[in-house]
Design an enzyme around this catalytic site. Sequence first.
Site, PDB file in Angstrom:
ATOM      1  N   SER A 298      -4.745  -9.246   7.545  1.00 49.88           N
ATOM      2  CA  SER A 298      -4.228  -7.895   7.654  1.00 49.88           C
ATOM      3  C   SER A 298      -3.620  -7.774   9.054  1.00 49.88           C
ATOM      4  O   SER A 298      -4.283  -8.062  10.050  1.00 49.88           O
ATOM      5  CB  SER A 298      -5.368  -6.895   7.458  1.00 49.88           C
ATOM      6  OG  SER A 298      -5.010  -5.675   8.046  1.00 49.88           O
TER       7      SER A 298
ATOM      8  N   ASP B   5       0.811  -1.225   0.000  1.00 47.45           N
ATOM      9  CA  ASP B   5       0.000   0.000   0.000  1.00 47.45           C
ATOM     10  C   ASP B   5       0.841   1.270   0.000  1.00 47.45           C
ATOM     11  O   ASP B   5       0.659   2.149  -0.843  1.00 47.45           O
ATOM     12  CB  ASP B   5      -0.912   0.039   1.235  1.00 47.45           C
ATOM     13  CG  ASP B   5      -2.106  -0.905   1.112  1.00 47.45           C
ATOM     14  OD1 ASP B   5      -2.424  -1.328  -0.024  1.00 47.45           O
ATOM     15  OD2 ASP B   5      -2.719  -1.209   2.150  1.00 47.45           O
TER      16      ASP B   5
ATOM     17  N   ARG C  62      -0.581   5.159  16.830  1.00 48.92           N
ATOM     18  CA  ARG C  62      -1.023   6.174  15.859  1.00 48.92           C
ATOM     19  C   ARG C  62      -0.696   7.606  16.263  1.00 48.92           C
ATOM     20  O   ARG C  62      -0.147   8.362  15.457  1.00 48.92           O
ATOM     21  CB  ARG C  62      -2.512   6.012  15.532  1.00 48.92           C
ATOM     22  CG  ARG C  62      -2.864   4.655  14.929  1.00 48.92           C
ATOM     23  CD  ARG C  62      -1.891   4.252  13.853  1.00 48.92           C
ATOM     24  NE  ARG C  62      -2.164   2.943  13.280  1.00 48.92           N
ATOM     25  CZ  ARG C  62      -1.226   2.102  12.882  1.00 48.92           C
ATOM     26  NH1 ARG C  62       0.047   2.410  13.022  1.00 48.92           N
ATOM     27  NH2 ARG C  62      -1.543   0.954  12.335  1.00 48.92           N
TER      28      ARG C  62
ATOM     29  N   ASP D 169      -7.907   3.470  12.233  1.00 44.96           N
ATOM     30  CA  ASP D 169      -6.605   4.120  12.143  1.00 44.96           C
ATOM     31  C   ASP D 169      -6.620   5.424  11.362  1.00 44.96           C
ATOM     32  O   ASP D 169      -5.947   6.385  11.722  1.00 44.96           O
ATOM     33  CB  ASP D 169      -5.581   3.152  11.556  1.00 44.96           C
ATOM     34  CG  ASP D 169      -5.168   2.080  12.557  1.00 44.96           C
ATOM     35  OD1 ASP D 169      -5.199   2.394  13.776  1.00 44.96           O
ATOM     36  OD2 ASP D 169      -4.839   0.965  12.150  1.00 44.96           O
TER      37      ASP D 169
HETATM   38  N1  ARG Z   1      -8.774  -3.109  15.631  1.00 42.88           N
HETATM   39  C1  ARG Z   1      -7.548  -2.615  16.155  1.00 42.88           C
HETATM   40  C2  ARG Z   1      -7.602  -1.143  16.389  1.00 42.88           C
HETATM   41  O1  ARG Z   1      -8.430  -0.490  15.832  1.00 42.88           O
HETATM   42  C3  ARG Z   1      -6.357  -2.997  15.325  1.00 42.88           C
HETATM   43  C4  ARG Z   1      -6.371  -2.593  13.895  1.00 42.88           C
HETATM   44  C5  ARG Z   1      -5.064  -2.931  13.290  1.00 42.88           C
HETATM   45  N2  ARG Z   1      -5.037  -3.320  11.941  1.00 42.88           N
HETATM   46  C6  ARG Z   1      -4.931  -4.579  11.460  1.00 42.88           C
HETATM   47  N3  ARG Z   1      -4.565  -4.690  10.265  1.00 42.88           N
HETATM   48  N4  ARG Z   1      -5.191  -5.608  12.172  1.00 42.88           N
HETATM   49  O2  ARG Z   1      -6.831  -0.610  17.139  1.00 42.88           O
END
Ligand code: ARG
Length: 417
Positions: free
Chosen positions: A175, A15, A95, A124
């Site tokens: 992912s 990406d 983040r 995110d």
């Molecule tokens: N659901 C979690 C959060 O919002 C993790 C998201 C992370 N991304 C992934 N590709 N699993 O903090």
Amino acid sequence: MTRERCVLAYSGGLDTSVAIRWLIEHLGYEVITITADLGETPDTDSVARRALQTGAVSAHVVDARRIFVTEFCYPTLAAGALYEGVYPLATALARPLIAKLLVDVAREEGAVAVAHGCTGKGNDQVRFDVATGALAPELRVVAPVRDWDMGRPQEIEYAARHGIDVPATVESPYSIDANLWGRSIESGVLEDPWTAPRSDVFVWTTDPSTTDRGGTEVTISFASGIPTELDGEALPPEELVAVLNTRAGAHGVGRIDHVENRLVGIKSREIYEAPAATVLHAAHAALEAVTLTRDVAQFKRAVADEWARLVYDGLWFGALRTALAEFVTATQHHVTGDVRVTLARGAVSIAGRRADRSLYRPELATYDRALDSFDHSAARGFIELFGLPLRTQTSIQGALEDEAPLQVERRALRRDG
Ligand code: ARG
């Protein structure tokens, strides 16, 4: 004509690699990348070189492990914050830190925009956009993956067409996001919440049904709510967490299967691996149990939930999170001591805890009459007054709507004669 600059958070994956070219080609930016090591980016230099090959004019590399642990993970640990009671917030905590790094570089390099590789469906994107807006409202935030109309096959085709070198890793069916505080895995077969995660989901934790029955014991020392030592050995924060990830992971500790409520309104099924965070939260709570008063301990539970929601929702830099941080710090002054934990078969159990300023008083707690200093006779008067309002209320208003005896099966044995 000089082109406007944009600073991209670059992981080196498909990406963000495609994003470098896309930002140049479609938006006319000069692209600067930043790659942050939060404990799970082993070779940041080769990632940065790839950014340059792909068209970035400069590629920054940051070792942000220590600051991540001390400024984001540990305060959250001290708060006792787990989103919806289970998720240690690894991804969510990274983040705001990455946003701050982007803003710092953007200012230094005179950029007008920052960019990230988040999709339009997750939390995110909200966290990045909101944190950047809080820190640097003058900067534009660009989210190429959210804006372009390409799926994975089109991205691969785009990469091939532009000669973009994408690491030839075996394509993961999931992912994944990972840093020192935890690994987050979603999508693919995990999207069916009835389906148990396959073994290929787990990388940090051994299958608990196969680990050594007896397990292992580890002693964690805290100073004012902050972990400082493992088994009596002082370790730098990032190392302490890494070592504990390995030790606890080897005993299958730290697997979390959660259907969570995303900020964007979707329920999503996520698997987490967070061995160190799981152990540290359990140990910290055990130490608080002996060092906090009942009032503080109970009030703090509400603060923990609120803290977790704020972090999850991307409001790290907001006034409420900052104010709660002062409260949490104030509660941690005496949370200093050691906790012994047993790690076995996927479970962490507390074996012992001790603290110099422990509020646990053996001479008050003991049932041994000879050692007891608790005034039993004082209990009578206490209960008399404690129960007074209840007796008053029930004598005037009644205790139950239905005074009839409970419908239970009852037998009485009687002595003959
Ligand atoms: N659901 C979690 C959060 O919002 C993790 C998201 C992370 N991304 C992934 N590709 N699993 O903090």
